[in-house]
Design a protein around this motif. Structure first.
Motif, PDB file in Angstrom:
ATOM      1  N   GLU A  22       1.016   7.232  -6.468  1.00 57.45           N
ATOM      2  CA  GLU A  22      -0.175   8.049  -6.694  1.00 57.45           C
ATOM      3  C   GLU A  22       0.106   9.510  -6.366  1.00 57.45           C
ATOM      4  OE1 GLU A  22      -4.958   7.892  -5.657  1.00 57.45           O
ATOM      5  OE2 GLU A  22      -3.527   6.855  -4.352  1.00 57.45           O
ATOM      6  N   MET A  23       0.736   9.765  -5.242  1.00 50.57           N
ATOM      7  CA  MET A  23       1.024  11.138  -4.825  1.00 50.57           C
ATOM      8  C   MET A  23       1.969  11.823  -5.808  1.00 50.57           C
ATOM      9  SD  MET A  23       2.760  12.459  -1.259  1.00 50.57           S
ATOM     10  CE  MET A  23       4.312  11.601  -1.644  1.00 50.57           C
ATOM     11  N   THR A  82      13.453   4.526  -8.953  1.00 53.07           N
ATOM     12  CA  THR A  82      13.638   5.549  -9.988  1.00 53.07           C
ATOM     13  C   THR A  82      13.404   6.935  -9.392  1.00 53.07           C
ATOM     14  OG1 THR A  82      12.933   4.054 -11.742  1.00 53.07           O
ATOM     15  CG2 THR A  82      12.745   6.395 -12.198  1.00 53.07           C
ATOM     16  N   ASP A  83      14.162   7.899  -9.847  1.00 54.76           N
ATOM     17  CA  ASP A  83      14.008   9.278  -9.380  1.00 54.76           C
ATOM     18  C   ASP A  83      12.550   9.716  -9.543  1.00 54.76           C
ATOM     19  OD1 ASP A  83      14.042  12.025  -8.949  1.00 54.76           O
ATOM     20  OD2 ASP A  83      15.845  12.376 -10.127  1.00 54.76           O
ATOM     21  N   PRO A  84      11.879  10.097  -8.447  1.00 54.10           N
ATOM     22  CA  PRO A  84      10.469  10.497  -8.536  1.00 54.10           C
ATOM     23  C   PRO A  84      10.198  11.614  -9.532  1.00 54.10           C
ATOM     24  CG  PRO A  84      11.113  10.207  -6.242  1.00 54.10           C
ATOM     25  CD  PRO A  84      12.380  10.126  -7.063  1.00 54.10           C
ATOM     26  N   THR A  85      11.174  12.487  -9.744  1.00 53.53           N
ATOM     27  CA  THR A  85      10.961  13.603 -10.666  1.00 53.53           C
ATOM     28  C   THR A  85      10.845  13.140 -12.112  1.00 53.53           C
ATOM     29  OG1 THR A  85      13.345  14.016 -10.949  1.00 53.53           O
ATOM     30  CG2 THR A  85      12.239  15.156  -9.131  1.00 53.53           C
ATOM     31  N   GLN A  86      11.229  11.899 -12.391  1.00 51.57           N
ATOM     32  CA  GLN A  86      11.195  11.396 -13.762  1.00 51.57           C
ATOM     33  C   GLN A  86       9.937  10.582 -14.066  1.00 51.57           C
ATOM     34  OE1 GLN A  86      14.860   9.146 -13.942  1.00 51.57           O
ATOM     35  NE2 GLN A  86      16.031  10.917 -14.577  1.00 51.57           N
ATOM     36  N   LEU A  87       9.180  10.229 -13.045  1.00 49.43           N
ATOM     37  CA  LEU A  87       8.074   9.296 -13.245  1.00 49.43           C
ATOM     38  C   LEU A  87       7.021   9.822 -14.219  1.00 49.43           C
ATOM     39  CD1 LEU A  87       7.468   7.815  -9.673  1.00 49.43           C
ATOM     40  CD2 LEU A  87       8.414   6.664 -11.682  1.00 49.43           C
ATOM     41  N   ALA A 127       0.821  -1.212   0.000  1.00 50.80           N
ATOM     42  CA  ALA A 127       0.000   0.000   0.000  1.00 50.80           C
ATOM     43  C   ALA A 127       0.854   1.260   0.000  1.00 50.80           C
ATOM     44  CB  ALA A 127      -0.926  -0.002   1.215  1.00 50.80           C
ATOM     45  N   LEU A 128       1.991   1.224   0.672  1.00 45.87           N
ATOM     46  CA  LEU A 128       2.862   2.395   0.728  1.00 45.87           C
ATOM     47  C   LEU A 128       3.410   2.739  -0.648  1.00 45.87           C
ATOM     48  CD1 LEU A 128       4.188   4.516   2.522  1.00 45.87           C
ATOM     49  CD2 LEU A 128       6.074   2.915   2.912  1.00 45.87           C
ATOM     50  N   ALA A 166       1.568  15.965 -11.299  1.00 49.79           N
ATOM     51  CA  ALA A 166       1.716  16.448 -12.677  1.00 49.79           C
ATOM     52  C   ALA A 166       0.356  16.860 -13.220  1.00 49.79           C
ATOM     53  CB  ALA A 166       2.331  15.361 -13.554  1.00 49.79           C
ATOM     54  N   ALA A 167       0.329  17.957 -13.970  1.00 49.04           N
ATOM     55  CA  ALA A 167      -0.943  18.512 -14.435  1.00 49.04           C
ATOM     56  C   ALA A 167      -1.636  17.635 -15.464  1.00 49.04           C
ATOM     57  CB  ALA A 167      -0.703  19.905 -15.014  1.00 49.04           C
ATOM     58  N   ASP A 168      -0.879  16.853 -16.228  1.00 51.20           N
ATOM     59  CA  ASP A 168      -1.460  16.079 -17.323  1.00 51.20           C
ATOM     60  C   ASP A 168      -1.551  14.586 -17.032  1.00 51.20           C
ATOM     61  OD1 ASP A 168       1.294  15.815 -17.285  1.00 51.20           O
ATOM     62  OD2 ASP A 168       1.478  15.607 -19.454  1.00 51.20           O
ATOM     63  N   VAL A 169      -1.365  14.203 -15.769  1.00 46.32           N
ATOM     64  CA  VAL A 169      -1.354  12.793 -15.378  1.00 46.32           C
ATOM     65  C   VAL A 169      -2.300  12.592 -14.213  1.00 46.32           C
ATOM     66  CG1 VAL A 169       0.062  10.967 -14.377  1.00 46.32           C
ATOM     67  CG2 VAL A 169       1.000  12.400 -16.193  1.00 46.32           C
ATOM     68  N   GLN A 170      -3.080  11.503 -14.258  1.00 41.88           N
ATOM     69  CA  GLN A 170      -3.994  11.213 -13.156  1.00 41.88           C
ATOM     70  C   GLN A 170      -3.989   9.721 -12.844  1.00 41.88           C
ATOM     71  OE1 GLN A 170      -8.139  11.932 -13.959  1.00 41.88           O
ATOM     72  NE2 GLN A 170      -8.749  11.717 -11.809  1.00 41.88           N
TER      73      GLN A 170
END
Length: 225
Positions: free
Chosen positions: A18-19, A105-110, A11-12, A24-28
């Motif tokens: 998800e967070m 993976t670097d979260p900024t790249q996801l 779950a974590l 990102a504005a274009d991803v949900q």
């Protein structure tokens, strides 16, 4: 808006992805699930991209991948793994996964990786892609044969192959080298046939092993794509 489902047994991990992605504005992220609920969730939500844990205790990722690939609406699937070497990765690629990446993976790249997947590109963890071939003798022998076939590609086909390995979609490749998307699609089909591989990810792995990606990082989206 790119719709995503995240499947993981922890779950974590699901909450973290998800967070990060929803920032990102274009991803949900429209849903998260464990392995047991994965196929029903995908069927109900009809996501564009599925991020799928390759190892889960209830229903493993390969079982979910095969079931999802049989659905009328099939999302693009990237496998998630915590291992640099995972014996399931090659099987996942043969079953239709569009890529794989490590969970650290670097979260900024996801978000960019998700955009790459949604656009028809490939996403590969550099560490895992090297390790997969290095850690599997049969795969290494097959890859050596594939590398030899890379030498039989035309100059244009090599150019397209490099861009495929960078994670670009057909349309983006066409814009980069001034060809129509249809012409690029024809080139990609010819490349897959000449290399005797079944998908773009396998072709990208061969490009990496052949040294065509030197200095490029090896993962779609990692250099700003």
């Amino acid at each position: 808006m790119i719709r995503i489902v995240v499947v993981d047994d922890e779950a974590l991990v699901r909450s973290g992805f998800e967070m990060i992605l929803n920032a990102a504005a274009d991803v949900q992220v429209v849903a998260t699930a464990n392995g047991a609920d994965a196929v029903d969730t995908v069927r109900r939500q009809r996501p564009d991209v599925l991020l799928l844990d390759i190892r889960m205790p209830d229903v493993d990722g390969l079982t979910v991948l095969r079931a999802v690939r049989a659905l009328p609406h099939r999302p693009v699937v990237a496998m998630l793994t915590t291992f640099d070497i995972d014996e399931y990765v090659l099987t996942a690629l043969r079953c239709g996964a569009a890529g794989f990446l490590l969970k650290d993976t670097d979260p900024t790249q996801l978000a960019q990786f998700v955009r790459t997947l949604a656009g028809g590109g490939v996403v590969m963890s550099p560490k895992a892609s090297h390790a997969v071939v290095r850690g599997h003798p049969a795969a290494a022998a097959s890859a050596d044969q594939g590398v030899a076939r890379v030498g039989g590609l035309t100059v244009r086909e090599r150019q397209v192959l490099v861009l495929v390995a960078e994670g670009l979609s057909n349309g983006e490749i066409g814009a980069r080298i001034h060809l129509s998307a249809g012409t690029v699609k024809d080139h990609v089909s010819a490349i897959l046939a000449k290399l005797r591989v079944s998908c773009r990810v396998q072709a990208a792995l061969l490009a990496q092993r052949a040294g065509l990606l030197s200095g490029q990082g090896g993962q779609g989206g990692e250099d700003g794509r």
